[in-house]
Motif scaffolding. Structure first.
Motif, mmCIF file in Angstrom:
data_model
loop_
_atom_site.group_PDB
_atom_site.id
_atom_site.type_symbol
_atom_site.label_atom_id
_atom_site.label_comp_id
_atom_site.label_asym_id
_atom_site.label_seq_id
_atom_site.Cartn_x
_atom_site.Cartn_y
_atom_site.Cartn_z
ATOM 1 N N TYR A 1 -44.605 23.471 -8.138
ATOM 2 C CA TYR A 1 -43.709 24.293 -8.956
ATOM 3 C C TYR A 1 -42.322 24.323 -8.313
ATOM 4 N N ASP B 1 -46.932 36.983 -1.210
ATOM 5 C CA ASP B 1 -47.585 36.469 -2.408
ATOM 6 C C ASP B 1 -46.631 35.520 -3.143
ATOM 7 N N TYR B 2 -46.821 34.203 -2.940
ATOM 8 C CA TYR B 2 -45.909 33.267 -3.603
ATOM 9 C C TYR B 2 -46.135 33.220 -5.109
ATOM 10 N N LYS B 3 -47.312 33.677 -5.569
ATOM 11 C CA LYS B 3 -47.571 33.696 -7.007
ATOM 12 C C LYS B 3 -46.712 34.747 -7.713
ATOM 13 N N TYR B 4 -46.313 35.775 -6.964
ATOM 14 C CA TYR B 4 -45.373 36.762 -7.516
ATOM 15 C C TYR B 4 -44.074 36.069 -7.922
ATOM 16 N N ASN C 1 -41.313 32.288 -14.250
ATOM 17 C CA ASN C 1 -41.931 31.540 -15.344
ATOM 18 C C ASN C 1 -41.186 31.652 -16.668
ATOM 19 N N TRP D 1 -45.505 26.619 1.209
ATOM 20 C CA TRP D 1 -46.359 27.767 0.867
ATOM 21 C C TRP D 1 -47.366 27.372 -0.215
ATOM 22 N N GLN D 2 -46.890 26.582 -1.186
ATOM 23 C CA GLN D 2 -47.795 26.102 -2.241
ATOM 24 C C GLN D 2 -48.891 25.189 -1.683
ATOM 25 N N ALA E 1 -41.100 37.887 -2.747
ATOM 26 C CA ALA E 1 -42.431 37.294 -2.591
ATOM 27 C C ALA E 1 -42.855 37.280 -1.132
ATOM 28 N N ILE F 1 -43.657 32.890 -8.722
ATOM 29 C CA ILE F 1 -43.902 32.042 -9.895
ATOM 30 C C ILE F 1 -43.935 32.882 -11.172
ATOM 31 N N LYS F 2 -44.598 34.020 -11.112
ATOM 32 C CA LYS F 2 -44.668 34.897 -12.289
ATOM 33 C C LYS F 2 -43.276 35.359 -12.727
#
Length: 465
Positions: free
Chosen positions: A281, A428-431, A437, A232-233, A423, A433-434
């Motif tokens: 990540y 939304d894969y950034k969800y 984190n 996904w990244q 996610a 990561i957030k």
């Protein structure tokens, strides 16, 4: 209710099971499926109270977590009789310890490391010791990325080379072995090899037909989400990934730094993307993203029940070689003879190394898996849950910082599965990561603190000198 029945009715039971696929072979009232956490789970076809005491005992005796026999006892029965055998409490039994790589052919080029994982099967085939190999290959049905399969010639075996960080199980291939006479060799991580050894003691047909057990060193097993997240990244969304190479060698980088290559559907067309793992990540193995929980309750680092154990030679002498090298722990005299013959013929290059080098090659793995296991077991005991009996669970507790490292690894492991599913729902894969984190930040702060303290200790020693 018997003690064994009570064990299998515990709600946290699956946290300790590796999902190897052995139990469906032992009992046809059990099936195994990939669950919604991306790991294999044993499913009971009838209520546990309907299992006889004999059935429950058979299940217990073929589990590397629940069996009354530990890896040391299994290994002693297998290897202690060999002349000149040695024993080390961390490594297990061994005849020879080597580090090196394969010279002949493309074995090393097409491998994740030094090439011995495929080469040893070639030797066994050519010397007429085996008819087939049980190993992990791409799933031809595309239902999953990888599965255990059986290869009957070298070309098929080479198609399954390289490390796969993906959940697999063995029930399908073991049913083939049961029905089809032959001489088989198998390769697997510690839980799979140990449970196969235990199965061989219960069912003689497997003991007769599986003649060689090749073991891999494994830091921990991953759920299916690990592959999805890496892809996904790189731009390939979950359920669109078709191929992944977790360890693509890069000639410009040392062996400890490598790329991944993923292929899948992007905007209606198949696309192949390569990225260095340092740019991804969640690839830091120590953090434990998407870790199969059972991995935290084993103390077998060096696959102690295998005839030959192979691992990465994460050693200073070999680290700058981008093509990679293996460590080899030889326990079977026949395999030792094959390696020595090939070395004399200059078809392979191996150096004799000592116990200290073997242990050093996996120092972080030993620290987590053996030295700090007692803290994880103590946490289970405090919760009042089932506590597996382990060989390395009775040493003193780690210091405060190392306890917090263990706590964070557990939180990262558990929460990575929870937040990745969310996610996917949000696309939304950034969800993910957030949400992860804060845990990663705290983990990194702990390691920074440890590095600063180590440097201060070195400075103090230098000043005293």
């Amino acid at each position: 209710m018997t003690d064994i029945e009570s064990l299998f009715t515990r709600k946290e039971f699956q946290s300790f099971d590796f999902g190897t696929g052995i139990w469906p072979i032992v009992n046809n009232n059990i099936e195994i499926k990939l669950n919604d956490d991306g790991v294999y789970e044993n499913i009971l076809k009838k209520e546990i109270h309907n299992f006889s005491s004999e059935e429950l005992i058979n299940l217990q005796e073929t589990s590397c977590v629940f069996s009354n026999k530990n890896e040391s006892e299994v290994a002693e029965k297998l290897f202690s009789k060999f002349p000149n055998i040695k024993h080390n409490k961390r490594i297990g039994y061994y005849l020879n310890l080597f580090a090196g790589h394969v010279i002949e052919g493309d074995f090393r080029k097409n491998a994740s490391s030094g090439g011995f994982g495929t080469w040893i099967f070639k030797e066994l085939f050519e010397k007429d010791y085996i008819d087939a190999v049980i190993h992990v290959k791409e799933d031809p049905t595309k239902e999953k990325l990888f599965k255990y399969d059986i290869s009957y010639n070298l070309e098929e075996i080479q198609a399954g080379s390289k490390t796969k960080y993906y959940p697999v199980e063995m029930s399908e291939v073991l049913n083939v072995v049961k029905d089809k006479p032959g001489r088989y060799a198998v390769i697997g991580v510690p839980s799979f090899i140990t449970e196969l050894r235990l199965l061989c003691e219960k069912e003689p047909v497997f003991k007769e037909r599986i003649n060689f057990f090749i073991g891999l060193v494994c830091g921990h097993q991953k759920s299916a989400y690990f592959s999805d997240f890496l892809a996904w990244q790189c731009g390939i969304e979950p359920n669109q990934l078709e191929h992944i190479d977790y360890r693509k060698k890069n000639a410009n980088l040392p062996a400890t730094s490598y790329d991944i290559e993923v292929s899948g559907m992007v905007d209606g067309a198949i696309k192949t993307i390569t990225k260095n793992t340092r740019d991804l990540y969640g690839y830091d193995w120590g953090q434990g993203f998407f870790k199969v929980r059972a991995s935290d309750y084993t103390d077998d680092v060096m696959n102690e029940t295998a005839d030959l154990t192979l691992g990465d030679a994460w050693l200073q002498d070999y680290a700058n070689d981008s093509l990679g090298n293996n460590i080899l722990i030889v326990r079977n005299p026949l395999i030792g003879a094959l390696i020595k013959e090939a070395s004399l013929d200059k078809r392979i290059k191996v150096d004799i190394i000592g116990e200290d080098k073997v242990i050093s090659s996996q120092s972080g793995h030993f620290k987590h898996t053996q030295d700090e296991l007692n803290y994880r077991l103590a946490k289970l005991e405090k919760k009042g849950t089932f506590v597996p009996r382990k060989r390395w669970g009775q040493k003193k507790q780690p210091n405060f910082v190392r306890k917090r490292v263990q706590d964070l690894r557990e939180l990262i492991s558990v929460n990575s599965a929870i937040y990745f599913k969310k996610a996917i729902e949000k696309n939304d894969y950034k969800y993910f990561i957030k949400r992860m984190n804060s845990l990663v930040f705290m983990y990194n702060v702990l390691y920074l603190d440890q590095r600063i303290k180590r440097k201060l200790r070195k400075v103090k020693r230098y000043i005293k000198i």
